[in-house]
Design an enzyme around this catalytic site. Structure first.
Site, PDB file in Angstrom:
ATOM      1  N   GLU A 139       0.823  -1.209   0.000  1.00  0.00           N
ATOM      2  CA  GLU A 139       0.000   0.000   0.000  1.00  0.00           C
ATOM      3  C   GLU A 139       0.860   1.264   0.000  1.00  0.00           C
ATOM      4  O   GLU A 139       0.518   2.259  -0.656  1.00  0.00           O
ATOM      5  CB  GLU A 139      -0.945  -0.016   1.190  1.00  0.00           C
ATOM      6  CG  GLU A 139      -2.053  -1.056   1.043  1.00  0.00           C
ATOM      7  CD  GLU A 139      -2.903  -1.206   2.286  1.00  0.00           C
ATOM      8  OE1 GLU A 139      -4.124  -1.047   2.189  1.00  0.00           O
ATOM      9  OE2 GLU A 139      -2.332  -1.486   3.372  1.00  0.00           O
ATOM     10  N   GLU A 152      -3.988  -9.602   3.457  1.00  0.00           N
ATOM     11  CA  GLU A 152      -4.803  -9.315   4.640  1.00  0.00           C
ATOM     12  C   GLU A 152      -5.983 -10.271   4.851  1.00  0.00           C
ATOM     13  O   GLU A 152      -6.232 -10.690   5.995  1.00  0.00           O
ATOM     14  CB  GLU A 152      -5.310  -7.858   4.598  1.00  0.00           C
ATOM     15  CG  GLU A 152      -4.281  -6.821   4.995  1.00  0.00           C
ATOM     16  CD  GLU A 152      -3.414  -6.362   3.848  1.00  0.00           C
ATOM     17  OE1 GLU A 152      -2.757  -5.315   3.989  1.00  0.00           O
ATOM     18  OE2 GLU A 152      -3.394  -7.046   2.805  1.00  0.00           O
TER      19      GLU A 152
END
Length: 261
Positions: A115, A135
């Site tokens: 990210e 995730e």
């Protein structure tokens, strides 16, 4: 600043290094806060025109959030962790950061590490780089921009395939999808980043800032609206001495001398 984030300034370039190689540069709340504070200082430093974000060592750019911190049960430490997070302005949260950032990626860029790279303007990586948002395999979601940036930067179906499975992509696949600007052998990574930095620094700083603001503010808007809107950074550039210097230098067949004014 803690030792978890290192800043090295060389002329107009600041190299910001995530310095937790023993944890694959996974970032806890201390490192996130230190990165936030470092970026704020560099944004206010008129001598810095370009930032290179990287990770210490060759194993990882960053393995994302340090999940061990989530398992801490001590109430006092949990309170301190929560306080640090309240003070963080993450790069992935910033709608418009005033200076260009190049992600220099070796090894793994996972979860929050990916990210971070997605939030940068350019990604230059070695051919051993791996990108993933794992995730959901941990009962989490990539909510620091991953669920929103990835489908905007590659085709939606491909993005959803990675988001819903946590599957990784290698450097060449990331390049083919347009996520990465250049893939090079590990021993050429510094050289490649330096080349991109050199070309960027040859451009007028106010023009670079205006371009970045126009892209950030206009990319998700209808084209007509984006093209007719007012952008403060572009108004500053248009009224600057540099906007005169560029054409003049071209006409006089000499390199321009940028003042940033």
């Amino acid at each position: 600043m803690t030792d978890s984030i290192l800043v090295d300034c060389a002329g107009p370039i600041a190299t910001v290094t995530i310095n937790r190689p023993e944890r694959s540069n996974a970032m806890d709340s201390i490192a996130h806060l230190a990165l936030s504070e470092a970026l704020d200082r560099l944004a206010a430093d008129d001598g810095i025109r370009l930032i290179v974000l990287t990770g210490a060592g060759k194993q990882a750019f960053s393995a994302g959030r340090d999940l061990k911190e989530l398992a801490i049960s001590d109430a006092a430490e949990q309170s301190a962790i929560a306080d640090r997070w309240r003070r963080v302005t993450r790069l992935t949260d910033r709608f418009y950061y005033p200076k260009p950032i190049i992600a220099k990626v070796r090894g793994f860029a996972l979860g929050g590490g990916f990210e971070l790279a997605l939030a940068c303007d350019l990604i230059i990586c070695s051919d051993d780089a791996t990108f993933a948002l794992p995730e959901p395999k941990r009962g989490l979601i990539p909510f620091a921009g991953g669920v929103h940036r990835l489908p905007r930067q590659i085709p939606r179906k491909i993005a959803m395939g990675h988001l819903l499975t946590g599957r990784a992509m290698d450097a060449n696949r990331a390049y083919a999808l347009g996520l990465v600007n250049e893939v090079v052998a590990e021993d050429r990574l510094d050289e490649a980043v330096a080349g991109w930095a050199r070309d960027m620094l040859a451009c007028a700083p106010l023009a670079i800032r205006a371009i970045r603001q126009c892209v950030a503010a206009g990319i998700d808007r209808p084209l007509r609206d984006a093209m007719t809107d007012h952008y403060p950074a572009e108004a500053i550039r248009a009224a600057s001495q540099d906007s005169i210097e560029g054409p003049r230098a071209f006409a006089e067949k000499r390199p321009p001398v940028w003042t940033g004014r």
